[in-house]
Enzyme design. Structure first.
Site, short mmCIF file in Angstrom:
data_model
loop_
_atom_site.label_atom_id
_atom_site.label_comp_id
_atom_site.label_asym_id
_atom_site.label_seq_id
_atom_site.Cartn_x
_atom_site.Cartn_y
_atom_site.Cartn_z
N GLU A 187 -1.76 0.97 8.37
CA GLU A 187 -2.87 0.52 9.22
C GLU A 187 -2.47 -0.62 10.16
O GLU A 187 -3.09 -0.80 11.19
CB GLU A 187 -4.07 0.11 8.36
CG GLU A 187 -5.35 0.00 9.16
CD GLU A 187 -6.58 -0.30 8.33
OE1 GLU A 187 -7.60 -0.71 8.91
OE2 GLU A 187 -6.55 -0.12 7.09
N ASP A 202 -2.33 -10.02 8.63
CA ASP A 202 -1.16 -10.92 8.64
C ASP A 202 0.02 -10.36 9.44
O ASP A 202 0.63 -11.07 10.24
CB ASP A 202 -0.70 -11.21 7.19
CG ASP A 202 -1.82 -11.81 6.36
OD1 ASP A 202 -2.60 -12.61 6.90
OD2 ASP A 202 -1.91 -11.48 5.16
N GLU A 252 -14.35 17.18 6.09
CA GLU A 252 -15.05 15.96 6.48
C GLU A 252 -15.36 16.00 7.97
O GLU A 252 -14.87 16.89 8.68
CB GLU A 252 -14.17 14.72 6.15
CG GLU A 252 -14.03 14.49 4.66
CD GLU A 252 -13.12 13.32 4.31
OE1 GLU A 252 -12.50 12.75 5.22
OE2 GLU A 252 -13.04 12.98 3.12
N ARG A 258 -10.34 7.14 14.76
CA ARG A 258 -9.58 7.86 13.72
C ARG A 258 -10.37 9.05 13.19
O ARG A 258 -11.53 8.93 12.83
CB ARG A 258 -9.27 6.90 12.57
CG ARG A 258 -8.67 7.58 11.35
CD ARG A 258 -8.33 6.55 10.29
NE ARG A 258 -9.49 5.94 9.70
CZ ARG A 258 -10.07 6.36 8.56
NH1 ARG A 258 -9.60 7.42 7.92
NH2 ARG A 258 -11.11 5.72 8.07
N HIS A 309 -14.39 -1.29 9.06
CA HIS A 309 -13.85 -0.31 8.11
C HIS A 309 -12.37 -0.01 8.34
O HIS A 309 -11.60 0.06 7.40
CB HIS A 309 -14.68 0.97 8.26
CG HIS A 309 -14.46 1.99 7.21
ND1 HIS A 309 -14.61 1.73 5.86
CD2 HIS A 309 -14.09 3.30 7.29
CE1 HIS A 309 -14.36 2.83 5.16
NE2 HIS A 309 -14.02 3.79 6.00
N HIS A 323 -18.21 1.33 9.55
CA HIS A 323 -19.02 2.26 8.75
C HIS A 323 -20.47 1.85 8.92
O HIS A 323 -20.80 0.67 8.77
CB HIS A 323 -18.61 2.21 7.27
CG HIS A 323 -19.06 3.43 6.53
ND1 HIS A 323 -20.37 3.65 6.21
CD2 HIS A 323 -18.37 4.50 6.07
CE1 HIS A 323 -20.48 4.81 5.58
NE2 HIS A 323 -19.28 5.35 5.48
N LYS A 357 0.88 -10.06 -1.40
CA LYS A 357 0.30 -11.40 -1.52
C LYS A 357 -0.65 -11.54 -2.70
O LYS A 357 -1.05 -12.63 -3.04
CB LYS A 357 -0.35 -11.85 -0.21
CG LYS A 357 -1.58 -11.14 0.24
CD LYS A 357 -2.09 -11.86 1.50
CE LYS A 357 -3.25 -11.14 2.13
NZ LYS A 357 -3.73 -11.78 3.33
N ARG A 392 -21.20 8.91 13.00
CA ARG A 392 -21.05 7.51 12.59
C ARG A 392 -21.22 6.50 13.72
O ARG A 392 -21.91 5.51 13.59
CB ARG A 392 -19.65 7.30 12.03
CG ARG A 392 -19.59 7.29 10.54
CD ARG A 392 -18.19 6.92 10.11
NE ARG A 392 -17.97 7.44 8.77
CZ ARG A 392 -16.89 7.20 8.06
NH1 ARG A 392 -15.92 6.48 8.55
NH2 ARG A 392 -16.76 7.69 6.84
N SER A 450 -5.54 8.74 7.88
CA SER A 450 -4.81 7.47 7.76
C SER A 450 -3.76 7.48 6.66
O SER A 450 -2.64 7.01 6.86
CB SER A 450 -5.78 6.31 7.56
OG SER A 450 -6.72 6.63 6.56
N GLY A 492 0.83 -1.20 0.00
CA GLY A 492 0.00 0.00 0.00
C GLY A 492 0.87 1.25 0.00
O GLY A 492 2.07 1.20 -0.28
#
Length: 527
Positions: free
Chosen positions: A374, A221, A114, A385, A350, A242, A34, A289, A390, A13
């Site tokens: 993460e 993992d 946001e 968060r 989420h 979420h 992977k 949320r 993130s 990522g």
């Protein structure tokens, strides 16, 4: 076979790739993922990246305060300062790698705002910021001569003194990481990758839950590998859900029904068509949320239903289609016309706020092992968060890890005495059906008992059932040839256990951890 690299990066990522790009000028880098390079949580991030850029109205202190409030004052102040103050410089670096953030007519960044942010500070690329970042980083990684990408390779265990015959416990001082055992999933062969520095960037844990918005590679993992190697893991109880993912059992991951739909006037209803948010909060369907997710969860559990409905049938049909073309198309493909039919929704796992505990240099409790993104717990998020923090955390900490690891690289050498992977075992014909069934069970246990609303009784039940699955799976693992499927199952059980145990240990409702046995003090908007 033994392969040697200066840097071993596990995960592809934004965290893993940006670290690889920052260290590759100094040594050989193995980038292990992977599946394909694009299959990371980063790719699916719709929102954007939070950074103070408009200095006329915004400043670091405001972003720091917003983050502390969102984290329910559990955030580590030093981590928050590090991310917020270093964000603008990392945004410049992303742009230098080709990331194209949207601008307005005057050439300034088109900033969004946001939930939880006091100012407009979210940089974005349309509604697919993650994909834009991921694509730009993939191009940079693939053209770098010192980075070797290993797609469809699975990390099974990290290597420590344990593999030299030393008894390693949680109290062993100076545990060191020497690399990892990595499986080539095309051939099933397991090689020894020796490294001077190892970086864990394996992403989140969403797939441990039955319903999740994460890609299904998110099986935790890295966290499980580090925990088994006796590294420190923290804050696992803080899992962000979420509230409104499309309920369609055939779909994993779940399709997100954006919060904007409730902002537009969508009303939540139980399966018999009744409104219910008035019982929980005077802001009704527009409550934050966590409150909405808990209300939906409570209604579903009390009624024994699988989902609730989101209703926009009272809105102008043409306007609905214009505002939400993707949601309209997706639902229509399943036979739901959102201008006439209710949308079935349920909460979905989420984002994980905890993970492998690291310091300000992204160092884990195991020497030579860093963790970013993460899978790490920097302390930035605390109990919850703040939106769009993130991706920026991932690049800021990847930068810190790169600087620190480069400063010690010359003093490190390879540990040549690591034995080859012992692949004795059999391929049992009943293996796959047992593994598939156990994976389903983990998802059911976690979603039912360790979800949005918890209690001592539910957590105890999860613990007992996970314990049984753990014993069964370990015995299967010991007598089978290693496969991605059984390794992922082991990791999911480990992660489920950690979330459950750390939830049991927190004797309060705080942040994303809400328990009926320790009710929180009601806040002004609730009744």
């Amino acid at each position: 076979m033994v392969q040697r690299f200066d840097f071993l990066v596990i995960g592809s990522g934004i965290a893993g790739m940006s670290f690889a790009l920052k260290v590759a000028h100094k040594g050989k880098v193995a980038l292990v993922c992977k599946s394909g390079l694009e299959e990371a949580n980063t790719y699916f991030a719709q929102g954007g990246v939070a950074s103070v850029t408009n200095l006329l109205v915004d400043n670091f202190d405001k972003h720091i305060q917003d983050t502390m409030i969102a984290g329910d004052w559990l955030s580590d102040r030093a981590a928050v300062e590090q991310v917020v103050r270093n964000a603008p410089q990392q945004i410049k670096e992303l742009i230098s790698w080709g990331v194209d953030f949207d601008k307005d007519a005057n050439g300034n960044f088109d900033l969004h705002r946001e939930g939880g942010h006091s100012e407009f500070r979210i940089l974005h690329h349309k509604d697919n910021t993650g994909a834009e970042i991921q694509d730009s980083l993939i191009r940079a990684v693939q053209t770098h001569p010192n980075i070797t990408v290993f797609e469809n390779h699975f990390a099974i265990e990290i290597l420590t003194q344990h593999h030299l015959g030393v008894t390693v416990t949680r109290h062993t001082p100076n545990i060191e990481c020497y690399g990892a055992y990595i499986m080539d999933m095309k051939t099933g062969k397991i090689d020894t990758f020796l490294s001077k520095i190892t970086l864990m960037a394996t992403g989140g844990i969403g797939a441990v839950y039955q319903t999740t918005t994460n890609p299904l590679v998110a099986t935790g993992d890295g966290i499980a590998m580090v925990y088994r190697a006796k590294g420190t893991v923290k804050d696992m109880e803080f899992v962000q859900f979420h509230p409104t993912a499309l309920y369609h059992p055939g779909d994993r991951p779940s399709f997100l029904i954006t919060e904007a739909m409730r902002g537009y006037g969508g009303v939540l209803r139980t399966m018999d068509g009744k409104e219910f948010m008035q019982k929980y909060d005077k802001r009704l369907s527009l409550a934050p949320r966590d409150i909405v997710a808990r209300a939906i969860d409570t209604e579903m559990k009390n009624r024994g239903d699988d989902h609730v409905y989101l209703d926009v049938t009272h809105k102008d049909p043409e306007e609905t289609k214009r505002h939400f073309p993707n949601i309209y198309e997706k639902c229509l493909s399943l036979g739901i016309d959102i201008t006439k039919d209710y949308i079935p929704v349920a909460p979905a796992a989420h984002y994980l706020c905890g993970g492998i505990k690291v310091d300000l240099n992204a160092r884990s409790s195991i020497n030579r092992l860093y963790a970013v993104g993460e899978c790490s717990c920097t302390g930035l998020h605390g109990g919850n968060r703040l939106a769009s923090n993130s991706l920026i955390e991932a690049v800021v900490y990847a930068d810190a890890a790169a600087k620190h690891s480069l400063s010690i690289l010359d003093s490190l050498s390879y540990q040549e005495n690591i034995p080859q992977w012992n692949d004795e075992g059999t391929r049992l014909p009943e293996e796959m059906v047992l593994i598939t069934q156990s994976v389903k069970e983990v998802g059911q246990i976690m979603s039912t008992y360790v979800g949005i609303v918890r209690s001592d009784l539910r957590l105890k039940r999860a613990w007992d059932r996970l314990d049984l699955l753990y014993e069964e799976t370990e015995s299967l693992f010991k007598r089978s040839i290693a496969s991605r499927e059984i390794c992922e199952l082991r990791n999911m059980i480990n992660v489920g256990y950690l979330i459950t145990r750390q939830a049991i240990e927190r004797k309060e409702s705080r942040g994303l951890h809400y328990t009926l046995d320790y009710p929180p003090v009601p806040h002004e908007h609730q009744f």
